[in-house]
Design a protein around this motif. Structure first.
Motif, PDB file in Angstrom:
ATOM      1  N   ILE A 178      39.985  33.023  47.712  1.00 18.37           N
ATOM      2  CA  ILE A 178      38.936  33.640  46.736  1.00 18.37           C
ATOM      3  C   ILE A 178      38.139  33.147  46.051  1.00 18.37           C
ATOM      4  O   ILE A 178      38.074  32.204  45.460  1.00 18.37           O
ATOM      5  N   GLY A 221      34.673  33.291  43.579  1.00 16.87           N
ATOM      6  CA  GLY A 221      33.793  34.271  42.119  1.00 16.87           C
ATOM      7  C   GLY A 221      35.198  34.457  40.791  1.00 16.87           C
ATOM      8  O   GLY A 221      35.898  33.571  41.291  1.00 16.87           O
ATOM      9  N   LYS A 277      34.096  38.704  39.170  1.00 20.19           N
ATOM     10  CA  LYS A 277      34.507  39.610  40.407  1.00 20.19           C
ATOM     11  C   LYS A 277      34.588  39.188  41.608  1.00 20.19           C
ATOM     12  O   LYS A 277      34.378  38.285  41.660  1.00 20.19           O
ATOM     13  N   TYR A 278      36.275  38.710  41.475  1.00 22.79           N
ATOM     14  CA  TYR A 278      36.901  37.946  42.593  1.00 22.79           C
ATOM     15  C   TYR A 278      36.576  38.937  44.027  1.00 22.79           C
ATOM     16  O   TYR A 278      36.791  39.940  43.947  1.00 22.79           O
ATOM     17  N   GLN A 279      36.118  37.834  45.068  1.00 20.73           N
ATOM     18  CA  GLN A 279      36.803  38.452  46.437  1.00 20.73           C
ATOM     19  C   GLN A 279      36.790  37.985  47.503  1.00 20.73           C
ATOM     20  O   GLN A 279      37.036  36.476  47.504  1.00 20.73           O
ATOM     21  N   TYR A 280      37.781  38.135  47.916  1.00 23.26           N
ATOM     22  CA  TYR A 280      38.423  37.107  49.355  1.00 23.26           C
ATOM     23  C   TYR A 280      37.208  36.883  50.227  1.00 23.26           C
ATOM     24  O   TYR A 280      36.200  38.102  50.962  1.00 23.26           O
ATOM     25  N   ASP A 281      37.677  35.902  50.845  1.00 22.79           N
ATOM     26  CA  ASP A 281      36.052  35.538  51.714  1.00 22.79           C
ATOM     27  C   ASP A 281      37.035  34.718  53.542  1.00 22.79           C
ATOM     28  O   ASP A 281      37.796  34.057  52.745  1.00 22.79           O
TER      29      ASP A 281
END
Length: 166
Positions: free
Chosen positions: A57, A59, A62-66
């Motif tokens: 994760i 950010g 604003k959290y984003q899985y990448d």
């Protein structure tokens, strides 16, 4: 990411990823059967490469899985070398799944950032799935087991004939 005890080896992950990719191609028949008459059919084109990747994760607001790494980039390149309704494999994945699927070798292709690469189109399963209690002690995943870390698949959905992807 899947349970490493379920798909613990690179071969198991590649087999599971390829089984899922084949299932994704076939499910498009069901999707297209449900579409309004006269609408353009949808298809997927998929690329699969085996190798290391990092997931997490990112950010702080604003959290984003990448998922990042060379394997992810190479899978995306395999997707770009694929065709609607087809699954394109790198040689690394081919080595894990040969003998388990119908595979068609393609002429060497110039892959951006990689140079010339031999790639393969994936067909249907040639060997039946083994149960977790198989003599080798390691299951051969079926489409139901899904994909795993260490194998990356790049996908796009498009309306055939329009040339769009996304």
């Amino acid at each position: 990411l899947p349970d490493p005890e379920l798909l613990g080896s690179p071969q198991q992950r590649a087999l599971g990823t390829c089984a899922l990719a084949v299932a994704m191609v076939h499910v498009m028949d069901v999707v297209n059967a449900e579409r309004p008459p006269g609408s353009a059919p949808l298809s997927v084109q998929i690329g699969v490469h085996s190798g290391s990747a990092i997931a997490g994760i990112i950010g702080h607001r604003k959290y984003q899985y990448d998922l990042v790494g060379d394997a992810v980039n190479t899978a995306a390149r395999m997707c770009g070398m694929s065709a609607p309704g087809r699954v394109c494999l790198s040689k690394a994945t081919f080595k894990h799944v040969r003998g388990q699927f119908d595979l068609t070798e393609r002429p060497p292709l110039n892959v951006k950032g990689k140079g010339k690469m031999v790639t393969y189109f994936l067909g249907g399963r040639t060997a039946p799935s083994a149960s977790p209690s198989a003599a080798a002690g390691s299951p051969v995943p079926s489409a139901e087991t899904g994909a795993a870390a260490g194998d990356a698949a790049g996908c796009s959905e498009s309306s055939e004939g329009s040339g769009s992807s996304g």
